[in-house]
Design a protein around this motif. Structure first.
Motif, short mmCIF file in Angstrom:
data_model
loop_
_atom_site.label_atom_id
_atom_site.label_comp_id
_atom_site.label_asym_id
_atom_site.label_seq_id
_atom_site.Cartn_x
_atom_site.Cartn_y
_atom_site.Cartn_z
N VAL A 195 25.52 -44.84 -28.19
CA VAL A 195 26.05 -43.55 -27.74
C VAL A 195 26.67 -43.77 -26.36
N PRO A 196 27.54 -42.88 -25.90
CA PRO A 196 28.04 -42.96 -24.53
C PRO A 196 26.88 -42.83 -23.54
N VAL A 197 26.90 -43.63 -22.49
CA VAL A 197 25.84 -43.62 -21.47
C VAL A 197 26.50 -43.46 -20.10
N ILE A 198 26.08 -42.44 -19.38
CA ILE A 198 26.66 -42.14 -18.06
C ILE A 198 25.56 -42.14 -17.02
N ALA A 199 25.79 -42.84 -15.92
CA ALA A 199 24.86 -42.82 -14.79
C ALA A 199 25.31 -41.76 -13.80
N ALA A 200 24.42 -40.82 -13.48
CA ALA A 200 24.65 -39.83 -12.43
C ALA A 200 23.89 -40.31 -11.20
N ILE A 201 24.56 -41.08 -10.36
CA ILE A 201 23.91 -41.77 -9.25
C ILE A 201 23.83 -40.81 -8.06
N ASN A 202 22.66 -40.23 -7.89
CA ASN A 202 22.49 -39.20 -6.87
C ASN A 202 21.80 -39.70 -5.62
N GLY A 203 21.59 -41.01 -5.52
CA GLY A 203 20.95 -41.61 -4.35
C GLY A 203 21.15 -43.11 -4.38
N ASN A 204 20.32 -43.83 -3.64
CA ASN A 204 20.48 -45.27 -3.55
C ASN A 204 20.28 -45.97 -4.89
N ALA A 205 21.19 -46.89 -5.20
CA ALA A 205 21.05 -47.77 -6.37
C ALA A 205 21.11 -49.19 -5.84
N TYR A 206 19.95 -49.81 -5.72
CA TYR A 206 19.86 -51.13 -5.11
C TYR A 206 19.38 -52.16 -6.13
N ALA A 207 19.91 -53.37 -6.02
CA ALA A 207 19.44 -54.52 -6.80
C ALA A 207 19.35 -54.16 -8.29
N GLY A 208 18.15 -54.21 -8.86
CA GLY A 208 18.01 -53.86 -10.27
C GLY A 208 18.44 -52.45 -10.58
N GLY A 209 18.36 -51.55 -9.60
CA GLY A 209 18.85 -50.19 -9.81
C GLY A 209 20.36 -50.14 -9.92
N ALA A 210 21.04 -50.99 -9.14
CA ALA A 210 22.50 -51.10 -9.26
C ALA A 210 22.87 -51.72 -10.60
N LEU A 211 22.09 -52.69 -11.06
CA LEU A 211 22.34 -53.30 -12.37
C LEU A 211 22.12 -52.28 -13.49
N LEU A 212 21.11 -51.43 -13.33
CA LEU A 212 20.87 -50.36 -14.30
C LEU A 212 22.10 -49.46 -14.40
N ALA A 213 22.66 -49.08 -13.26
CA ALA A 213 23.86 -48.25 -13.27
C ALA A 213 25.05 -49.00 -13.86
N THR A 214 25.11 -50.29 -13.61
CA THR A 214 26.24 -51.09 -14.07
C THR A 214 26.33 -51.16 -15.58
N VAL A 215 25.18 -51.23 -16.26
CA VAL A 215 25.23 -51.35 -17.72
C VAL A 215 25.62 -50.04 -18.39
#
Length: 226
Positions: free
Chosen positions: A94-114
């Motif tokens: 399914v389509p997956v969208i990250a709503a990044i409402n704060g810091n996305a660091y390291a593995g959190g940035a990778l989570l948003a990237t996928v």
């Protein structure tokens, strides 16, 4: 689930990370919750899309739960399990969208990237691959995740510098699709998800898999359910 909740709004599933006190960090229990969410969405019939956000206005995700990891003593084993979750999420049907409402660091940035698309607040929060600054080299699978960013130049610079970029810089460098006021990020992500959910799921998933050949290769090599 103890660190996140999944709610359905029409055709859109909203996954809200609720462990901001611990940075919405990743450990084995959290990975299991992500897999359970993906199982539920994959089993759902009909139109669907997924939005991932956090209820903490300062933190989307700060990556690996390092105190837990140091206690477990299983660094490489955990990294591979984290990779498996990220690869599976990258190919979710399914389509997956990250709503990044704060810091996305390291593995959190990778989570948003996928995620297929990323929307980020403009006024607060940073996007950062901090691995180079904490002396943790990317594995081959994680490097392939960095390469999923629409801008290869931005991914190259973020990975090698470890610098943290705000929402406006991320939008300018095509790391995220839009930088918005904080209160507008989640509604905009849900609106995008509602639109994308009308696409045929099988067709969308096939195109996604074709656009992410490295993820498809990792999924096949590790026999992941995608």
């Amino acid at each position: 689930m103890s660190t996140m909740t999944l709610e359905q709004q029409g055709s859109v599933f909203v996954l809200t990370l609720r462990n901001g006190a611990n940075g919405n960090t990743l450990n084995d229990a959290v990975l299991a919750e992500y897999h359970a969410v993906m199982d539920q969405i994959q089993a759902h019939k009909g139109e669907a899309a997924l939005v991932i956000t956090s209820d903490d206005p300062k933190c989307f995700s700060n990556g690996i739960d390092l105190p837990w990891l140091m206690q477990s003593g299983d660094l490489m084993g955990f990294v591979q399990r984290m990779e498996d979750m990220l690869v599976r999420l990258s190919l979710l049907n399914v389509p997956v969208i990250a709503a990044i409402n704060g810091n996305a660091y390291a593995g959190g940035a990778l989570l948003a990237t996928v995620c297929d698309f990323r929307l980020m607040r403009a006024d607060k929060g940073r996007f950062c691959y901090s691995e180079v600054k904490v002396k943790m080299a990317f594995t081959p699978a994680l490097l392939d995740i960095v390469r999923l960013l629409p801008s290869q130049g931005a991914g190259f610079e973020l990975a090698l510098t470890g610098n943290a970029w705000g929402g406006e810089e991320c939008a300018r460098r095509e790391v995220v699709s839009q930088a918005l006021p904080g209160e507008a990020v989640l509604p905009a992500a849900i609106n995008l998800a509602q639109d994308l959910a009308t696409r045929d799921r099988a067709t969308y998933a096939a195109i996604k898999k074709g656009l992410k050949p490295s993820m498809a290769r990792w999924a096949k090599e590790r026999s992941l359910t995608v």
